[in-house]
Design a protein around this motif. Structure first.
Motif, PDB file in Angstrom:
ATOM      1  N   VAL A 129       0.847  -1.210   0.000  1.00 34.26           N
ATOM      2  CA  VAL A 129       0.000   0.000   0.000  1.00 34.26           C
ATOM      3  C   VAL A 129       0.876   1.252   0.000  1.00 34.26           C
ATOM      4  CG1 VAL A 129      -1.729   1.303   1.297  1.00 34.26           C
ATOM      5  CG2 VAL A 129      -1.913  -1.187   1.131  1.00 34.26           C
ATOM      6  N   ASP A 130       1.901   1.285   0.860  1.00 37.22           N
ATOM      7  CA  ASP A 130       2.810   2.452   0.904  1.00 37.22           C
ATOM      8  C   ASP A 130       3.383   2.744  -0.477  1.00 37.22           C
ATOM      9  OD1 ASP A 130       2.633   2.934   3.633  1.00 37.22           O
ATOM     10  OD2 ASP A 130       4.331   1.636   4.130  1.00 37.22           O
ATOM     11  N   LEU A 131       3.858   1.686  -1.152  1.00 37.52           N
ATOM     12  CA  LEU A 131       4.509   1.874  -2.454  1.00 37.52           C
ATOM     13  C   LEU A 131       3.499   2.299  -3.513  1.00 37.52           C
ATOM     14  CD1 LEU A 131       6.830  -1.249  -2.276  1.00 37.52           C
ATOM     15  CD2 LEU A 131       7.529   1.143  -2.048  1.00 37.52           C
ATOM     16  N   ALA A 132       2.299   1.726  -3.473  1.00 38.81           N
ATOM     17  CA  ALA A 132       1.272   2.093  -4.458  1.00 38.81           C
ATOM     18  C   ALA A 132       0.847   3.549  -4.268  1.00 38.81           C
ATOM     19  CB  ALA A 132       0.067   1.152  -4.329  1.00 38.81           C
ATOM     20  N   LEU A 133       0.770   4.007  -3.022  1.00 38.87           N
ATOM     21  CA  LEU A 133       0.391   5.409  -2.768  1.00 38.87           C
ATOM     22  C   LEU A 133       1.400   6.364  -3.407  1.00 38.87           C
ATOM     23  CD1 LEU A 133      -0.793   5.182   0.956  1.00 38.87           C
ATOM     24  CD2 LEU A 133      -2.230   5.613  -1.057  1.00 38.87           C
ATOM     25  N   GLU A 134       2.670   5.971  -3.384  1.00 36.05           N
ATOM     26  CA  GLU A 134       3.711   6.813  -4.002  1.00 36.05           C
ATOM     27  C   GLU A 134       3.537   6.911  -5.513  1.00 36.05           C
ATOM     28  OE1 GLU A 134       7.664   5.539  -2.976  1.00 36.05           O
ATOM     29  OE2 GLU A 134       7.156   5.468  -0.844  1.00 36.05           O
ATOM     30  N   CYS A 135       2.864   5.921  -6.104  1.00 33.62           N
ATOM     31  CA  CYS A 135       2.640   5.915  -7.565  1.00 33.62           C
ATOM     32  C   CYS A 135       1.360   6.667  -7.933  1.00 33.62           C
ATOM     33  CB  CYS A 135       2.517   4.482  -8.078  1.00 33.62           C
ATOM     34  SG  CYS A 135       3.948   3.478  -7.753  1.00 33.62           S
ATOM     35  N   MET A 136       0.709   7.296  -6.950  1.00 40.18           N
ATOM     36  CA  MET A 136      -0.575   7.957  -7.194  1.00 40.18           C
ATOM     37  C   MET A 136      -0.494   9.418  -6.780  1.00 40.18           C
ATOM     38  SD  MET A 136      -2.712   4.750  -5.673  1.00 40.18           S
ATOM     39  CE  MET A 136      -4.391   5.271  -5.878  1.00 40.18           C
ATOM     40  N   PRO A 137       0.151  10.254  -7.596  1.00 42.05           N
ATOM     41  CA  PRO A 137       0.343  11.652  -7.214  1.00 42.05           C
ATOM     42  C   PRO A 137      -0.989  12.412  -7.150  1.00 42.05           C
ATOM     43  CG  PRO A 137       1.106  11.281  -9.452  1.00 42.05           C
ATOM     44  CD  PRO A 137       0.715   9.951  -8.907  1.00 42.05           C
ATOM     45  N   ASN A 171      -3.447   3.081 -14.304  1.00 40.89           N
ATOM     46  CA  ASN A 171      -2.168   3.707 -13.937  1.00 40.89           C
ATOM     47  C   ASN A 171      -1.398   2.823 -12.964  1.00 40.89           C
ATOM     48  OD1 ASN A 171      -4.389   5.990 -14.145  1.00 40.89           O
ATOM     49  ND2 ASN A 171      -2.440   6.845 -14.851  1.00 40.89           N
ATOM     50  N   VAL A 172      -2.169   2.139 -12.122  1.00 41.48           N
ATOM     51  CA  VAL A 172      -1.542   1.327 -11.080  1.00 41.48           C
ATOM     52  C   VAL A 172      -2.293  -0.003 -10.963  1.00 41.48           C
ATOM     53  CG1 VAL A 172      -1.027   1.183  -8.602  1.00 41.48           C
ATOM     54  CG2 VAL A 172      -0.856   3.389  -9.769  1.00 41.48           C
ATOM     55  N   ILE A 173      -1.549  -1.099 -11.050  1.00 40.72           N
ATOM     56  CA  ILE A 173      -2.143  -2.422 -10.823  1.00 40.72           C
ATOM     57  C   ILE A 173      -1.434  -3.040  -9.621  1.00 40.72           C
ATOM     58  CG2 ILE A 173      -2.558  -4.721 -11.775  1.00 40.72           C
ATOM     59  CD1 ILE A 173      -2.624  -3.471 -14.566  1.00 40.72           C
ATOM     60  N   VAL A 174      -2.226  -3.487  -8.647  1.00 38.66           N
ATOM     61  CA  VAL A 174      -1.654  -4.091  -7.437  1.00 38.66           C
ATOM     62  C   VAL A 174      -2.230  -5.489  -7.248  1.00 38.66           C
ATOM     63  CG1 VAL A 174      -1.233  -1.946  -6.165  1.00 38.66           C
ATOM     64  CG2 VAL A 174      -3.465  -3.051  -5.993  1.00 38.66           C
ATOM     65  N   SER A 175      -1.454  -6.337  -6.589  1.00 44.68           N
ATOM     66  CA  SER A 175      -1.989  -7.642  -6.217  1.00 44.68           C
ATOM     67  C   SER A 175      -1.150  -8.276  -5.112  1.00 44.68           C
ATOM     68  CB  SER A 175      -2.033  -8.588  -7.418  1.00 44.68           C
ATOM     69  OG  SER A 175      -2.622  -9.822  -7.037  1.00 44.68           O
ATOM     70  N   ASN A 176      -1.853  -8.932  -4.206  1.00 43.15           N
ATOM     71  CA  ASN A 176      -1.223  -9.855  -3.263  1.00 43.15           C
ATOM     72  C   ASN A 176      -1.806 -11.223  -3.593  1.00 43.15           C
ATOM     73  OD1 ASN A 176      -0.165 -11.303  -1.145  1.00 43.15           O
ATOM     74  ND2 ASN A 176      -1.614 -10.506   0.369  1.00 43.15           N
ATOM     75  N   PRO A 177      -1.272 -11.879  -4.624  1.00 46.27           N
ATOM     76  CA  PRO A 177      -1.870 -13.142  -5.080  1.00 46.27           C
ATOM     77  C   PRO A 177      -1.420 -14.303  -4.193  1.00 46.27           C
ATOM     78  CG  PRO A 177       0.086 -12.684  -6.355  1.00 46.27           C
ATOM     79  CD  PRO A 177      -0.044 -11.544  -5.360  1.00 46.27           C
ATOM     80  N   PRO A 178      -2.010 -15.475  -4.404  1.00 50.01           N
ATOM     81  CA  PRO A 178      -1.450 -16.657  -3.740  1.00 50.01           C
ATOM     82  C   PRO A 178      -0.028 -16.874  -4.263  1.00 50.01           C
ATOM     83  CG  PRO A 178      -3.427 -17.215  -5.031  1.00 50.01           C
ATOM     84  CD  PRO A 178      -3.110 -15.805  -5.310  1.00 50.01           C
ATOM     85  N   TYR A 179       0.904 -17.188  -3.363  1.00 52.31           N
ATOM     86  CA  TYR A 179       2.279 -17.406  -3.863  1.00 52.31           C
ATOM     87  C   TYR A 179       3.028 -18.503  -3.104  1.00 52.31           C
ATOM     88  CZ  TYR A 179       3.221 -13.824  -0.201  1.00 52.31           C
ATOM     89  OH  TYR A 179       3.274 -13.092   0.960  1.00 52.31           O
ATOM     90  N   ILE A 180       2.302 -19.285  -2.328  1.00 46.49           N
ATOM     91  CA  ILE A 180       2.961 -20.372  -1.592  1.00 46.49           C
ATOM     92  C   ILE A 180       2.948 -21.630  -2.466  1.00 46.49           C
ATOM     93  CG2 ILE A 180       2.867 -21.780   0.510  1.00 46.49           C
ATOM     94  CD1 ILE A 180       1.535 -19.454   1.920  1.00 46.49           C
ATOM     95  N   ALA A 181       4.050 -22.378  -2.463  1.00 47.13           N
ATOM     96  CA  ALA A 181       4.115 -23.630  -3.225  1.00 47.13           C
ATOM     97  C   ALA A 181       3.107 -24.617  -2.652  1.00 47.13           C
ATOM     98  CB  ALA A 181       5.525 -24.200  -3.160  1.00 47.13           C
TER      99      ALA A 181
END
Ligand code: GLN
Length: 266
Positions: free
Chosen positions: A85-93, A166-176
Motif C-alpha cells: 500500500v505504501d509503495l502504491a500510494l507513491e505511484c498515485m500523485p 495507472n496502477v495495478i496491485v496484487s497480493n496473489p497466492p504465492y505459496i508452493a
C-alpha cells in the motif's frame, strides 16, 4: 505460544464476549460474568483451541488503520502487505485521477486503503470468489468508500480489454502447493485458493505479470507482493514481460516482499 501470548489472547476473547476491550477488562477484574457471557467466551475459547485464527473469531482485522470485516472466505490481511500500500500510494500523485486495479482483492484490504487515502482515484477490484467479493463490498460500504467497483474475474478473464490502469496491485497466492506451512497455524483455516499457487508458488504471479502490460497506461506501475525467496524469479518475469525500473523492496522483517516495475513508452 508463550504464556504471555496465551494470556493476551484469552483476555482479548473475554473482552470480545463482554463487548468491551482489554483495558476495561483489566480495570474491572472484580466484576462477575453473566452466564450468557461466560458461555459465549467458552465458545470463543473452544474455537481458538481448535486453532481458528483470532481474526475469524472476532470477525474483524485492522489493516492500514482501517477496520475490516473478515471471515473464512478471505485471507486475513497481513502487516507486511502494508508495504504494498505504501509503495502504491507513491505511484498515485495528487495531481492525477489514477485508475487502479486490484487483482484477487479478497477482503478488499489493499484497494480500500488506496481508495481511502486517494479519494480522487477510481478503483476496480476483482476476485474469482463471489463469497470474497461479498465481504469486500461490505467493507467498502462500512468504510463509506464510493470510488471502488467490484467484479468477479479469474485474474484478467473478465476485465474488458479496453481498460487501462495507472496502477495495478496484487497480493496473489504465492505459496508452493506442497509447502508444509500450509498445514500450520492460521493458514489451515484460510482459503487455500488465496494461498497456494502451483508447484513453485509462481503460477499466479506469472499470469498477472504476463497479462499486465496490455492493461497498463504508459508509465503505469505494477506492484506485487510475493514470497521472501521469490524476488529473483519475480524480477526475471517482470523483465521478460517488458517492464522497466524493476525493483524489489524489503518488509519490516527484512525479507524481499514487494516487486515493482513500469511500462515505459517505446
Ligand atoms: N504472506 C502470507 C503467508 O505466508 C501468504 C499470503 C499470500 O499467499 N498472498 O502467510
Amino acid at each position: 505460544m508463550s504464556i504471555t501470548e496465551a494470556r493476551f489472547e484469552v483476555q482479548l476473547l473475554m473482552a470480545h464476549a463482554l463487548r468491551s476491550n482489554r483495558a476495561w477488562l483489566l480495570a474491572h477484574t472484580d466484576e462477575s460474568l453473566s452466564a450468557g457471557t461466560a458461555a459465549e467466551y467458552g465458545g470463543y475459547l473452544q474455537r481458538r483451541l481448535q486453532g481458528e485464527p483470532m481474526a475469524y473469531i472476532f470477525g474483524e482485522k485492522e489493516f492500514y488503520g482501517l477496520l475490516l470485516t473478515v471471515n473464512a472466505d478471505v485471507l486475513i490481511p497481513r502487516p507486511e502487505t502494508e508495504l504494498l500500500v505504501d509503495l502504491a500510494l507513491e505511484c498515485m500523485p495528487a495531481a492525477e485521477t489514477p485508475h487502479v486495479l486490484d487483482l484477487g482483492t479478497g477482503s478488499g484490504a489493499i484497494v480500500l486503503a488506496l481508495a481511502k487515502l486517494r479519494p480522487w482515484s477510481r478503483c476496480l477490484a476483482v476476485d474469482i470468489s463471489a463469497d470474497a467479493l461479498r465481504i469486500a463490498e461490505a467493507n467498502a460500504a462500512r468504510l463509506q468508500l464510493q470510488n471502488v467497483r467490484f467484479q468477479e474475474s479469474d485474474w484478467w478473464k473478465n476485465i474488458s480489454l479496453g481498460s487501462k490502469f495507472n496502477v495495478i496491485v496484487s497480493n496473489p497466492p504465492y505459496i508452493a502447493a506442497g509447502d508444509r506451512h500450509l498445514q500450520t497455524g492460521d493458514l489451515r483455516f484460510e482459503p487455500a485458493q488465496a494461498l497456494a499457487a502451483g508447484a513453485t508458488g509462481l503460477d499466479d504471479l506469472q499470469t498477472i505479470i504476463n497479462g499486465a502490460p496490455s492493461y497498463l497506461k504508459k508509465n503505469g506501475w505494477l506492484l506485487l507482493e510475493h514470497g521472501f525467496d521469490q524476488g529473483n524469479a519475480v524480477r526475471q518475469l517482470f523483465a521478460a514481460a517488458g517492464f522497466k525500473e524493476i525493483q524489489t523492496l524489503r518488509d519490516l522483517a527484512g525479507c524481499e516482499r514487494v516487486s515493482t516495475g513500469r511500462i515505459k513508452p517505446d
